[in-house]
Design a protein around this motif. Structure first.
Motif, PDB file in Angstrom:
ATOM      1  N   ILE A  65       0.912  -1.192   0.215  1.00  0.00           N
ATOM      2  CA  ILE A  65       0.236   0.265  -0.273  1.00  0.00           C
ATOM      3  C   ILE A  65       0.878   1.566   0.086  1.00  0.00           C
ATOM      4  O   ILE A  65       1.992   1.140   0.502  1.00  0.00           O
ATOM      5  N   SER A  66       0.515   2.217  -1.669  1.00  0.00           N
ATOM      6  CA  SER A  66       1.366   3.301  -1.131  1.00  0.00           C
ATOM      7  C   SER A  66       0.914   4.814  -1.000  1.00  0.00           C
ATOM      8  O   SER A  66      -0.034   5.091  -0.552  1.00  0.00           O
ATOM      9  N   TYR A  67       1.395   5.512   0.160  1.00  0.00           N
ATOM     10  CA  TYR A  67       1.331   6.380   0.059  1.00  0.00           C
ATOM     11  C   TYR A  67       1.000   7.584  -1.046  1.00  0.00           C
ATOM     12  O   TYR A  67       0.121   8.027  -0.651  1.00  0.00           O
ATOM     13  N   THR A  68       1.841   7.222  -2.064  1.00  0.00           N
ATOM     14  CA  THR A  68       2.022   8.276  -2.790  1.00  0.00           C
ATOM     15  C   THR A  68       0.579   8.331  -3.839  1.00  0.00           C
ATOM     16  O   THR A  68      -0.444   9.099  -4.372  1.00  0.00           O
ATOM     17  N   ASN A  69      -0.230   6.595  -4.128  1.00  0.00           N
ATOM     18  CA  ASN A  69      -1.049   6.797  -4.859  1.00  0.00           C
ATOM     19  C   ASN A  69      -1.133   5.068  -5.165  1.00  0.00           C
ATOM     20  O   ASN A  69      -1.074   3.989  -5.486  1.00  0.00           O
ATOM     21  N   ILE A  70      -2.746   4.871  -4.076  1.00  0.00           N
ATOM     22  CA  ILE A  70      -2.715   3.512  -3.872  1.00  0.00           C
ATOM     23  C   ILE A  70      -3.253   2.670  -5.097  1.00  0.00           C
ATOM     24  O   ILE A  70      -3.083   1.426  -4.661  1.00  0.00           O
ATOM     25  N   ALA A  71      -3.920   2.865  -5.966  1.00  0.00           N
ATOM     26  CA  ALA A  71      -4.952   3.104  -6.893  1.00  0.00           C
ATOM     27  C   ALA A  71      -3.855   2.411  -8.270  1.00  0.00           C
ATOM     28  O   ALA A  71      -4.114   1.391  -8.904  1.00  0.00           O
ATOM     29  N   LYS A  72      -2.805   2.892  -8.102  1.00  0.00           N
ATOM     30  CA  LYS A  72      -2.000   3.080  -9.837  1.00  0.00           C
ATOM     31  C   LYS A  72      -0.809   2.143  -9.530  1.00  0.00           C
ATOM     32  O   LYS A  72       0.397   2.101  -8.827  1.00  0.00           O
ATOM     33  N   ASN A  73      -0.709   0.847  -9.782  1.00  0.00           N
ATOM     34  CA  ASN A  73      -0.473   0.081  -9.684  1.00  0.00           C
ATOM     35  C   ASN A  73       0.682  -0.050 -10.243  1.00  0.00           C
ATOM     36  O   ASN A  73       2.363  -0.771 -10.053  1.00  0.00           O
ATOM     37  N   SER A  74       1.358   0.882 -11.556  1.00  0.00           N
ATOM     38  CA  SER A  74       2.268   1.228 -11.820  1.00  0.00           C
ATOM     39  C   SER A  74       3.139   1.606 -10.628  1.00  0.00           C
ATOM     40  O   SER A  74       4.554   2.450 -11.132  1.00  0.00           O
ATOM     41  N   ASN A  75       3.423   2.857 -10.036  1.00  0.00           N
ATOM     42  CA  ASN A  75       3.677   3.634  -8.797  1.00  0.00           C
ATOM     43  C   ASN A  75       4.392   2.900  -7.864  1.00  0.00           C
ATOM     44  O   ASN A  75       4.909   2.345  -7.382  1.00  0.00           O
ATOM     45  N   LYS A  76       3.786   1.874  -7.773  1.00  0.00           N
ATOM     46  CA  LYS A  76       4.136   0.367  -6.788  1.00  0.00           C
ATOM     47  C   LYS A  76       4.877  -0.209  -7.785  1.00  0.00           C
ATOM     48  O   LYS A  76       6.309  -0.645  -7.291  1.00  0.00           O
ATOM     49  N   ALA A  77       5.369  -0.436  -8.905  1.00  0.00           N
ATOM     50  CA  ALA A  77       6.356  -1.547  -9.410  1.00  0.00           C
ATOM     51  C   ALA A  77       7.734  -0.420  -9.601  1.00  0.00           C
ATOM     52  O   ALA A  77       8.781  -1.126  -9.517  1.00  0.00           O
ATOM     53  N   SER A  78       7.455   0.426  -9.695  1.00  0.00           N
ATOM     54  CA  SER A  78       8.646   1.086  -9.667  1.00  0.00           C
ATOM     55  C   SER A  78       9.222   0.875  -8.086  1.00  0.00           C
ATOM     56  O   SER A  78      10.473   1.079  -7.903  1.00  0.00           O
ATOM     57  N   ILE A  79       8.174   1.486  -6.731  1.00  0.00           N
ATOM     58  CA  ILE A  79       9.512   1.083  -5.193  1.00  0.00           C
ATOM     59  C   ILE A  79       9.960  -0.310  -5.595  1.00  0.00           C
ATOM     60  O   ILE A  79      10.555   0.188  -5.519  1.00  0.00           O
ATOM     61  N   ILE A  80       9.108  -1.122  -6.221  1.00  0.00           N
ATOM     62  CA  ILE A  80       9.953  -2.256  -5.996  1.00  0.00           C
ATOM     63  C   ILE A  80      10.828  -2.303  -6.705  1.00  0.00           C
ATOM     64  O   ILE A  80      11.651  -2.790  -6.003  1.00  0.00           O
ATOM     65  N   ASN A  81      10.809  -2.321  -7.932  1.00  0.00           N
ATOM     66  CA  ASN A  81      12.257  -2.045  -8.588  1.00  0.00           C
ATOM     67  C   ASN A  81      12.647  -0.924  -7.536  1.00  0.00           C
ATOM     68  O   ASN A  81      13.980  -1.635  -8.202  1.00  0.00           O
ATOM     69  N   GLY A  82      13.063   0.270  -7.671  1.00  0.00           N
ATOM     70  CA  GLY A  82      13.642   1.314  -6.421  1.00  0.00           C
ATOM     71  C   GLY A  82      14.382   0.259  -5.270  1.00  0.00           C
ATOM     72  O   GLY A  82      15.577   0.440  -4.864  1.00  0.00           O
ATOM     73  N   ILE A  83      13.535  -0.885  -4.659  1.00  0.00           N
ATOM     74  CA  ILE A  83      14.034  -1.619  -3.903  1.00  0.00           C
ATOM     75  C   ILE A  83      14.532  -2.240  -3.822  1.00  0.00           C
ATOM     76  O   ILE A  83      16.258  -2.641  -3.649  1.00  0.00           O
ATOM     77  N   LEU A  84      15.049  -2.815  -5.132  1.00  0.00           N
ATOM     78  CA  LEU A  84      15.585  -4.027  -6.316  1.00  0.00           C
ATOM     79  C   LEU A  84      17.033  -3.523  -6.294  1.00  0.00           C
ATOM     80  O   LEU A  84      18.316  -4.082  -6.240  1.00  0.00           O
ATOM     81  N   ASP A  85      16.765  -2.265  -6.031  1.00  0.00           N
ATOM     82  CA  ASP A  85      18.617  -1.112  -7.207  1.00  0.00           C
ATOM     83  C   ASP A  85      18.745  -0.970  -5.967  1.00  0.00           C
ATOM     84  O   ASP A  85      20.469  -0.918  -6.411  1.00  0.00           O
ATOM     85  N   THR A  86      18.494  -0.806  -4.718  1.00  0.00           N
ATOM     86  CA  THR A  86      19.259  -1.165  -3.350  1.00  0.00           C
ATOM     87  C   THR A  86      19.756  -1.885  -2.721  1.00  0.00           C
ATOM     88  O   THR A  86      20.611  -2.276  -1.640  1.00  0.00           O
TER      89      THR A  86
END
Length: 346
Positions: free
Chosen positions: A311-332
């Motif tokens: 569940i994202s703070y910025t945009n709960i409904a937008k899955n592309s935003n969630k995917a970018s968060i997971i990709n960011g975690i994979l980068d770190t």
């Protein structure tokens, strides 16, 4: 005599162990072979969705479910039917609407006046592959009728529990464009989907190939099974023995833990999500011809398995935003570099 018995027993144990390992190795090879046959069979109907097909095959072998979020007409129903025909399994479809009742999904007991007793009439959930079309158009009460089916693979009606046939796969669809008359899927139900995928529009070349393939007839009518549903179940059992190195296990845990300590995420991944990712990467490694998991398997499945669970703070409904968060975690998160192969001596 007792010493001789111990020696004979030890020899039998060693021989049985080697036989089990040989058999296990052959079963892993069978997973890749059968998976390729299923994929080739589906590709007779579906064009240009290789990655999506791999993920869905992974899900059904791992015993998971898939949420397809895409616009109408992209081939979601055809994909589900093609998969059912390929494994010689039963297929049912439910069109979810606001007036749909839980009994329309699970079935109900009907009184038979001739026998003066109640008889259970199975609902469409009693199938190997269930297409829950536009699942978010049903009320939360009806949506909840799928919770027990998806998690426990069983149905309880009037206090009596009935086990569903194996394998059991729910492919639920959502339309991301139309939101009028829809109900948001609760987190408890989203968490029960192993993956969330999208078909996407075909390229111009793929669309031309679709026209040429469907211009004279529908290829799905001629589709024949390439394996049995028992093969799918047995592959799922064999895939549990795919080797996962301790460093890869820690890598998975580090990714999960990062979702729980991310400033953009209000609710991270649950332990159910952790196990879903573990099962998925084991199967994904097997269908790619390996008896061990590598970090690239985790990276490939992290977004489809994890993104819809946060569940994202910025945009709960937008899955592309969630995917970018997971990709960011994979980068770190640091990637392990050990030797991940489990060497088995024959």
């Amino acid at each position: 005599y007792e010493i001789a018995q111990c020696l004979v027993g030890s020899e039998m144990c060693i021989r049985d162990s080697l036989y089990t390992k040989r058999r296990y190795y052959v079963e892993l090879k069978d997973i890749q072979t059968i998976s390729l046959k299923i994929k080739e069979n589906i590709n007779k109907v579906i064009i240009g969705k290789s990655e999506t097909i791999d993920y869905i095959i992974t899900a059904i072998i791992a015993g998971g479910h898939v949420l397809l979020e895409d616009t109408p007409g992209t081939g979601k129903t055809v994909l589900a039917k093609s998969l059912a025909k390929s494994i010689d399994g039963t297929f049912n479809r439910i069109q979810f609407t606001p007036d749909l009742l839980p009994s329309d999904v699970t079935g109900l007991n009907i009184f038979n006046q001739e026998t003066h007793s109640f008889e259970f009439v199975e609902g469409p959930v009693f199938a190997n592959i269930l297409l829950a079309d536009e699942v978010n158009r049903a009320t939360p009460r009806t949506q909840s009728s799928l919770l027990e089916c998806m998690e426990e693979k069983q149905v309880t009606v009037d206090g009596e529990t009935r086990i569903l046939d194996k394998p059991f796969l729910v492919i639920a669809t959502e339309n991301p464009i139309e939101t009028a008359g829809t109900f948001t899927l609760p987190e408890a139900q989203l968490d029960r989907f192993m993956m969330q995928l999208s078909m996407g529009f075909p390229t111009p070349d793929e669309e031309l190939a679709i026209i040429e393939r469907f211009i004279a007839s529908n290829p799905i009518d001629e589709l024949a099974p390439v394996c049995t549903k028992d093969d799918i179940y047995n592959m799922g059992i064999a895939a549990k023995n795919v080797y996962v190195d301790k460093s890869v296990r820690k890598y998975i845990v580090d990714i999960i833990n990062a979702t729980r300590n991310n400033s953009s995420i209000s609710s991270g991944i649950s332990p159910r999500g952790t196990l879903a990712l573990l099962k998925a990467v084991q199967v994904y490694a097997a269908i790619n011809g390996r008896d061990y998991v590598i970090p690239e398997d985790v990276k490939a499945l992290a977004v489809p398995v994890l993104a819809h669970r946060i569940i994202s703070y910025t945009n709960i409904a937008k899955n592309s935003n969630k995917a970018s968060i997971i990709n960011g975690i994979l980068d770190t998160v640091p990637v392990p570099t050990e030797n991940f192969q489990n060497v088995i001596a024959y």
